[in-house]
Design a protein around this motif. Structure first.
Motif, PDB file in Angstrom:
ATOM      1  N   ASP A 172       8.429 -18.920  -0.789  1.00  0.00           N
ATOM      2  CA  ASP A 172       8.028 -18.216  -2.079  1.00  0.00           C
ATOM      3  C   ASP A 172       6.971 -17.885  -2.031  1.00  0.00           C
ATOM      4  O   ASP A 172       6.110 -17.039  -2.771  1.00  0.00           O
ATOM      5  N   VAL A 173       6.031 -19.108  -1.229  1.00  0.00           N
ATOM      6  CA  VAL A 173       4.285 -18.862  -1.136  1.00  0.00           C
ATOM      7  C   VAL A 173       4.287 -17.187  -0.291  1.00  0.00           C
ATOM      8  O   VAL A 173       3.421 -16.421  -0.884  1.00  0.00           O
ATOM      9  N   THR A 174       4.973 -17.115   0.559  1.00  0.00           N
ATOM     10  CA  THR A 174       4.794 -15.657   1.501  1.00  0.00           C
ATOM     11  C   THR A 174       5.101 -14.779   0.417  1.00  0.00           C
ATOM     12  O   THR A 174       4.457 -13.702   0.652  1.00  0.00           O
ATOM     13  N   THR A 217      -0.870 -17.178   9.489  1.00  0.00           N
ATOM     14  CA  THR A 217      -1.227 -16.105   8.285  1.00  0.00           C
ATOM     15  C   THR A 217      -2.630 -16.872   7.854  1.00  0.00           C
ATOM     16  O   THR A 217      -2.979 -17.841   7.514  1.00  0.00           O
ATOM     17  N   ILE A 218      -3.316 -15.841   7.689  1.00  0.00           N
ATOM     18  CA  ILE A 218      -4.843 -15.972   7.180  1.00  0.00           C
ATOM     19  C   ILE A 218      -4.870 -14.999   5.773  1.00  0.00           C
ATOM     20  O   ILE A 218      -4.443 -13.813   5.905  1.00  0.00           O
ATOM     21  N   VAL A 219      -5.550 -15.395   4.857  1.00  0.00           N
ATOM     22  CA  VAL A 219      -5.690 -14.692   3.647  1.00  0.00           C
ATOM     23  C   VAL A 219      -7.097 -14.521   3.261  1.00  0.00           C
ATOM     24  O   VAL A 219      -7.616 -15.447   3.245  1.00  0.00           O
ATOM     25  N   SER A 220      -7.634 -13.732   2.709  1.00  0.00           N
ATOM     26  CA  SER A 220      -8.751 -13.534   2.136  1.00  0.00           C
ATOM     27  C   SER A 220      -8.727 -12.566   0.970  1.00  0.00           C
ATOM     28  O   SER A 220      -7.959 -11.789   0.564  1.00  0.00           O
ATOM     29  N   ARG A 263      10.905 -25.149   3.953  1.00  0.00           N
ATOM     30  CA  ARG A 263      10.728 -23.699   4.058  1.00  0.00           C
ATOM     31  C   ARG A 263      11.088 -22.710   3.104  1.00  0.00           C
ATOM     32  O   ARG A 263      10.597 -21.728   2.798  1.00  0.00           O
ATOM     33  N   LEU A 264      11.783 -23.473   1.932  1.00  0.00           N
ATOM     34  CA  LEU A 264      11.939 -22.589   0.794  1.00  0.00           C
ATOM     35  C   LEU A 264      10.704 -22.478   0.007  1.00  0.00           C
ATOM     36  O   LEU A 264      10.377 -21.531  -0.523  1.00  0.00           O
ATOM     37  N   TRP A 265       9.823 -23.519  -0.024  1.00  0.00           N
ATOM     38  CA  TRP A 265       8.512 -23.600  -0.698  1.00  0.00           C
ATOM     39  C   TRP A 265       7.797 -22.645   0.166  1.00  0.00           C
ATOM     40  O   TRP A 265       7.016 -21.602  -0.595  1.00  0.00           O
ATOM     41  N   ARG A 266       7.601 -22.402   1.451  1.00  0.00           N
ATOM     42  CA  ARG A 266       6.912 -21.630   2.185  1.00  0.00           C
ATOM     43  C   ARG A 266       7.427 -20.229   1.946  1.00  0.00           C
ATOM     44  O   ARG A 266       6.616 -19.161   1.904  1.00  0.00           O
ATOM     45  N   LEU A 323       5.052 -14.514  -2.594  1.00  0.00           N
ATOM     46  CA  LEU A 323       3.728 -14.292  -3.743  1.00  0.00           C
ATOM     47  C   LEU A 323       2.613 -13.457  -3.017  1.00  0.00           C
ATOM     48  O   LEU A 323       2.043 -12.665  -3.494  1.00  0.00           O
ATOM     49  N   LEU A 324       2.376 -14.024  -1.920  1.00  0.00           N
ATOM     50  CA  LEU A 324       1.239 -13.559  -1.141  1.00  0.00           C
ATOM     51  C   LEU A 324       1.275 -11.988  -0.743  1.00  0.00           C
ATOM     52  O   LEU A 324       0.546 -11.201  -0.876  1.00  0.00           O
ATOM     53  N   ASP A 325       2.697 -11.548  -0.504  1.00  0.00           N
ATOM     54  CA  ASP A 325       2.981 -10.339  -0.146  1.00  0.00           C
ATOM     55  C   ASP A 325       2.694  -9.510  -1.441  1.00  0.00           C
ATOM     56  O   ASP A 325       2.293  -8.285  -1.382  1.00  0.00           O
ATOM     57  N   ALA A 326       3.115 -10.036  -2.472  1.00  0.00           N
ATOM     58  CA  ALA A 326       2.908  -9.286  -3.938  1.00  0.00           C
ATOM     59  C   ALA A 326       1.473  -9.225  -4.038  1.00  0.00           C
ATOM     60  O   ALA A 326       1.062  -8.054  -4.696  1.00  0.00           O
ATOM     61  N   LEU A 327       0.540 -10.106  -3.722  1.00  0.00           N
ATOM     62  CA  LEU A 327      -0.969  -9.875  -4.088  1.00  0.00           C
ATOM     63  C   LEU A 327      -1.276  -9.043  -3.246  1.00  0.00           C
ATOM     64  O   LEU A 327      -2.250  -8.200  -3.677  1.00  0.00           O
ATOM     65  N   GLU A 328      -0.936  -8.884  -1.716  1.00  0.00           N
ATOM     66  CA  GLU A 328      -1.330  -7.716  -1.065  1.00  0.00           C
ATOM     67  C   GLU A 328      -0.822  -6.132  -1.574  1.00  0.00           C
ATOM     68  O   GLU A 328      -1.696  -5.397  -1.583  1.00  0.00           O
ATOM     69  N   LEU A 329       0.237  -6.180  -2.356  1.00  0.00           N
ATOM     70  CA  LEU A 329       0.808  -5.093  -2.624  1.00  0.00           C
ATOM     71  C   LEU A 329      -0.339  -4.726  -4.039  1.00  0.00           C
ATOM     72  O   LEU A 329      -0.707  -3.415  -4.003  1.00  0.00           O
ATOM     73  N   LEU A 330      -0.554  -5.820  -4.781  1.00  0.00           N
ATOM     74  CA  LEU A 330      -1.603  -5.445  -5.746  1.00  0.00           C
ATOM     75  C   LEU A 330      -2.919  -4.908  -5.472  1.00  0.00           C
ATOM     76  O   LEU A 330      -3.696  -4.218  -6.062  1.00  0.00           O
ATOM     77  N   GLY A 331      -3.256  -5.504  -4.077  1.00  0.00           N
ATOM     78  CA  GLY A 331      -4.619  -5.302  -3.691  1.00  0.00           C
ATOM     79  C   GLY A 331      -5.748  -6.428  -4.094  1.00  0.00           C
ATOM     80  O   GLY A 331      -7.070  -5.985  -3.829  1.00  0.00           O
ATOM     81  N   ALA A 332      -5.197  -7.412  -4.343  1.00  0.00           N
ATOM     82  CA  ALA A 332      -5.989  -8.659  -4.684  1.00  0.00           C
ATOM     83  C   ALA A 332      -6.311  -9.595  -3.179  1.00  0.00           C
ATOM     84  O   ALA A 332      -7.315  -9.928  -3.340  1.00  0.00           O
ATOM     85  N   VAL A 333      -5.342  -9.618  -2.391  1.00  0.00           N
ATOM     86  CA  VAL A 333      -5.818 -10.205  -0.957  1.00  0.00           C
ATOM     87  C   VAL A 333      -5.550  -9.369   0.182  1.00  0.00           C
ATOM     88  O   VAL A 333      -4.795  -8.193   0.046  1.00  0.00           O
ATOM     89  N   GLU A 334      -6.173  -9.800   1.298  1.00  0.00           N
ATOM     90  CA  GLU A 334      -5.702  -8.956   2.481  1.00  0.00           C
ATOM     91  C   GLU A 334      -4.980 -10.300   3.472  1.00  0.00           C
ATOM     92  O   GLU A 334      -5.633 -11.446   3.376  1.00  0.00           O
ATOM     93  N   LEU A 335      -4.213  -9.749   4.235  1.00  0.00           N
ATOM     94  CA  LEU A 335      -3.252 -10.748   5.040  1.00  0.00           C
ATOM     95  C   LEU A 335      -3.610 -10.463   6.469  1.00  0.00           C
ATOM     96  O   LEU A 335      -3.460  -9.156   6.819  1.00  0.00           O
ATOM     97  N   GLY A 336      -3.601 -11.388   7.424  1.00  0.00           N
ATOM     98  CA  GLY A 336      -3.937 -11.306   8.974  1.00  0.00           C
ATOM     99  C   GLY A 336      -3.320 -12.412   9.421  1.00  0.00           C
ATOM    100  O   GLY A 336      -2.710 -13.291   8.973  1.00  0.00           O
TER     101      GLY A 336
END
Length: 554
Positions: free
Chosen positions: A388-390, A428-431, A383-386, A392-405
Motif C-alpha cells: 500500500d505504501v508503494t 526505492t529512494i524518494v525525493s 508485505r501488505l503494508w509495503r 501511494l508513492l506511485d500515486a504521488l509520482e503521478l501527481l508530480g509531488a515526488v520522484e522515485l529511484g
C-alpha cells in the motif's frame, strides 16, 4: 575551532570543548590567571545545553547560569570559585575574539557576574535547590566516597537509606517531590532547513503537466449527473470497465475482472477522487461535489487539494486491514505519511530510502506503545503494508509531488539491509519535487511549524549559517549565503568572513565561507580563489608519493 553546533552533535561538541579548554589553559598560564577549568567546562556545557552557541553570551545567559543552572546541576566544593571562573572565561573569549556580534560587551558580562554572585551563593548554600544527581554527588564528596568506585557508592547509599549516614532528608524529600511533579518537557519542534520553492510560473506549469490531475479531471467529468453504485457502495463492473478504458488504466486486469475491485488502478483513483472531495456517494449514486467544480480549472488549487488527500487514500485500500486497524502497526497511512513528509522536507529535495520511512513508523509505534510491537506482524502483513505504501508513492509520482529511484550501489544496499532489519529491503529512494516541497511547506506552516526560506538567517553570525547549511543541498546553501552577504556592506561581510576563516578548521564550513567571500566583490573573489588554490595544493601535497610510498618495496 568550533563554537556553534547542530542539534545532537554531542561528539563534535566534546572535541571542540577539549580544544577550547586547552586554549583557555594556555591563555590563563600566560596571564597568570587562576581559575578552575572544571567550572569553565561546566559553563560551556550550560551554553551547549541551552542553544549550542558557545560564543554568544548575554547578561541574561550569565544570570541564568549563575542563578539557576550552577546551583541546580553543578557540584561545587567552593562556591566562591564559580564567579572567578566566569570572569576568567569572559576575558578569555573576549581576548581570543570568540564572542559573537550579538554578545554583550566584556564590561557588561563582568558586571552581570558581580550582580548574580549573591544569588549563586544563596542557591548553592540551600541543598533544596539541587537536582537529585547533584544532591548525591555532594553527599559522596562530603563523606569522602569516591564516585568512580561503584561498590563504595552502593555501600554509602545503603547506609544513607538505613539512616546510618547524616544527610538533609528534608532537602532530599523536596528535591524528590519537585522531580516527580515536574512536567515532562514537550518534544522540541524540528529544526527544519530552508528550502528553495518554485516560482508561480513553475508551479502552474507543473500542475498543468500532472498526469494525476488530468486523470482526476476526466474521472470527475465522466461521473457527470451520477453513476449508479452497487449495494456495497462500489461501481458496477460495466461502469468500472468504461472508466478504466477512458483513463487507460488496468490494461492487465480488464479481461479477468469480475467486479470493480478487480481493477486496482481504477479503484485507487476513485478512492483518491473521493478523498479529495471531487466526487462522493449520495443515495446510491456516485456524484460530483459541486463546491469542487471551480477548482477543476484552477491547476494550483486543484493540485494542493489532491495532494492533501493522498494520506486518506490509504485508509480505504483494504490490504492492510489485518487486525481490525488500517495498518499492521496500528498506525493508519494517513497518520504515518506526515512522518514521510517531514523526513523528505528535512532532506531539502534530496532523496531518502523508503526503508527509512518504514523504520521511522516502527519506532514511532514502539515509542507510543512503550514496547516493541512490530515484531507481532508476520511477513504477509508486512508485505501488505509495503504494497500500500508503494501504491501511494506511485500515486504521488503521478501527481508530480515526488520522484522515485533505486539504490544500486552494493554498499548502500548492505546498509539498507541493516536499516530494514530484513534480507530483502526495498531499494526505492524518494525525493520531493519542487511542487512537493511547496506543498509540504504550506502544510507545515498551517500546522504552526517554522519552515524557513533562504534569507531568514541573514542577520545571524556566519558560523551559525555555515552549521545550518552544512548538510543541505548546495543550491540552498549558496542562496542562503548570498542573502547573508547582501545584508551587509562588502567590507563588513569580508571582515566577518576573514575572522571566521582564521579559526575554523572544518572543511565544509571553510568551503561555505569561501563561497560567501567570493560574493563580496572582485577583491573577495580573488582572495577566495587564492585560498581555494592553497587548499587544493595542500590536499595534493598530503597525497603519498607514488614512487617512494606505494610502488617501492619496503
Amino acid at each position: 575551532m568550533r563554537l556553534v553546533f547542530a542539534p545532537g552533535d554531542d561528539q563534535g561538541y566534546a572535541g571542540a570543548r577539549d580544544r577550547l579548554l586547552e586554549a583557555f589553559l594556555t591563555w590563563a598560564r600566560r596571564r597568570r590567571v587562576s581559575a578552575d577549568v572544571f567550572l569553565v567546562a561546566a559553563a560551556f556545557d550550560y551554553k551547549y545545553a541551552l542553544d549550542r552557541r558557545l560564543g554568544r553570551w548575554t547578561r541574561t545567559h550569565v544570570a541564568d547560569a549563575l542563578g539557576m543552572w550552577f546551583p541546580r546541576h553543578v557540584t561545587v566544593l567552593d562556591a566562591e570559585e564559580v564567579p572567578e571562573a566566569f570572569h576568567a572565561m569572559i576575558d578569555f573569549l573576549a581576548d581570543a575574539d570568540l564572542l559573537d556580534h550579538r554578545s554583550a560587551s566584556r564590561a557588561e558580562l563582568h558586571a552581570q557576574v558581580r550582580d548574580s554572585t549573591p544569588a549563586l551563593l544563596d542557591g548553592i548554600a540551600d541543598e533544596r535547590n539541587y537536582d537529585l544527581g547533584k544532591f548525591w554527588g555532594v553527599q559522596l564528596r562530603r563523606h569522602g566516597v569516591d564516585p568512580a568506585d561503584p561498590r563504595a557508592v552502593q555501600r554509602f547509599l545503603d547506609r544513607a537509606r538505613s539512616g546510618e549516614v547524616d544527610i538533609d532528608r528534608a532537602a532530599l524529600a523536596e528535591i524528590t517531590r519537585r522531580a516527580e511533579e515536574a512536567p515532562r518537557d514537550p518534544a522540541p519542534a524540528p529544526e527544519l532547513p530552508p528550502v528553495l520553492l518554485p516560482s508561480a510560473a513553475e508551479m502552474v506549469t507543473a500542475a498543468q503537466e500532472s498526469t494525476a490531475l488530468d486523470l482526476l479531471r476526466k474521472l470527475t467529468v465522466w461521473v457527470r449527473a451520477g453513476r449508479r453504485l452497487t449495494r456495497d457502495g462500489k461501481l458496477g463492473l460495466t461502469d468500472a470497465l468504461s472508466l478504466a478504458d477512458l483513463l487507460g488504466l488496468d490494461q492487465l486486469y480488464r479481461d479477468s475482472a469480475r467486479s470493480s475491485t478487480d481493477l486496482p488502478e481504477t479503484s485507487m483513483l476513485l478512492h483518491w477522487a473521493k478523498a479529495a472531495r471531487l466526487v462522493r456517494s449520495l443515495h446510491g449514486r456516485l456524484v460530483p461535489v459541486k463546491s469542487a467544480a471551480k477548482d477543476l480549472h484552477r491547476p494550483i488549487e486543484l493540485w494542493r487539494r489532491v495532494f492533501s488527500a493522498v494520506g486518506r487514500i490509504g485508509d480505504h485500500l483494504g490490504g492492510t486491514d489485518v487486525f481490525g486497524a488500517p495498518s499492521l502497526f496500528g498506525m493508519s497511512l494517513s497518520d504515518a505519511f506526515p512522518i514521510l513528509w517531514l523526513e523528505l522536507y528535512a532532506a531539502g529535495g534530496g532523496p531518502i530510502p523508503v526503508e527509512l520511512f518504514h523504520r521511522l513508523v516502527r519506532e514511532a509505534v514502539n515509542e507510543e506503545c512503550g514496547c516493541v510491537v512490530d515484531d507481532l506482524a508476520g511477513d504477509a502483513e508486512q508485505r501488505l503494508w509495503r504494497r500500500d505504501v508503494t501504491a501511494l508513492l506511485d500515486a504521488l509520482e503521478l501527481l508530480g509531488a515526488v520522484e522515485l529511484g533505486e539504490l544500486l550501489d552494493a554498499e548502500e544496499l548492505d546498509g539498507l539491509v541493516e536499516l530494514a532489519g530484513r534480507d530483502d529491503p526495498d531499494p526505492t529512494i524518494v525525493s520531493l519535487t519542487p511542487m512537493g516541497l511547496w506543498a509540504v511547506h504550506e502544510t507545515l506552516i498551517d500546522q504552526g511549524l517554522h519552515a524557513p526560506l533562504p534569507g531568514e538567517l541573514a542577520d545571524e553570525d556566519l558560523e551559525y549559517v555555515c552549521v545550518r547549511m552544512s548538510e543541505v543541498r548546495s543550491a540552498v546553501a549558496e542562496a542562503e549565503l548570498d542573502a547573508w552577504v547582501a545584508a551587509r556592506t562588502p567590507a563588513e561581510a569580508t571582515r566577518e568572513i576573514e575572522r571566521f576563516l582564521a579559526r575554523t578548521d572544518d572543511p565544509v564550513h571553510r568551503d561555505l565561507a569561501l563561497h560567501a567571500l567570493a560574493r563580496t566583490g572582485p577583491a573577495g573573489l580573488a582572495e577566495a580563489k587564492r585560498l581555494r588554490g592553497e587548499r587544493d595544493r595542500d590536499r595534493y601535497d598530503d597525497r603519498p608519493d607514488t614512487l617512494s610510498d606505494e610502488l617501492l618495496p619496503s
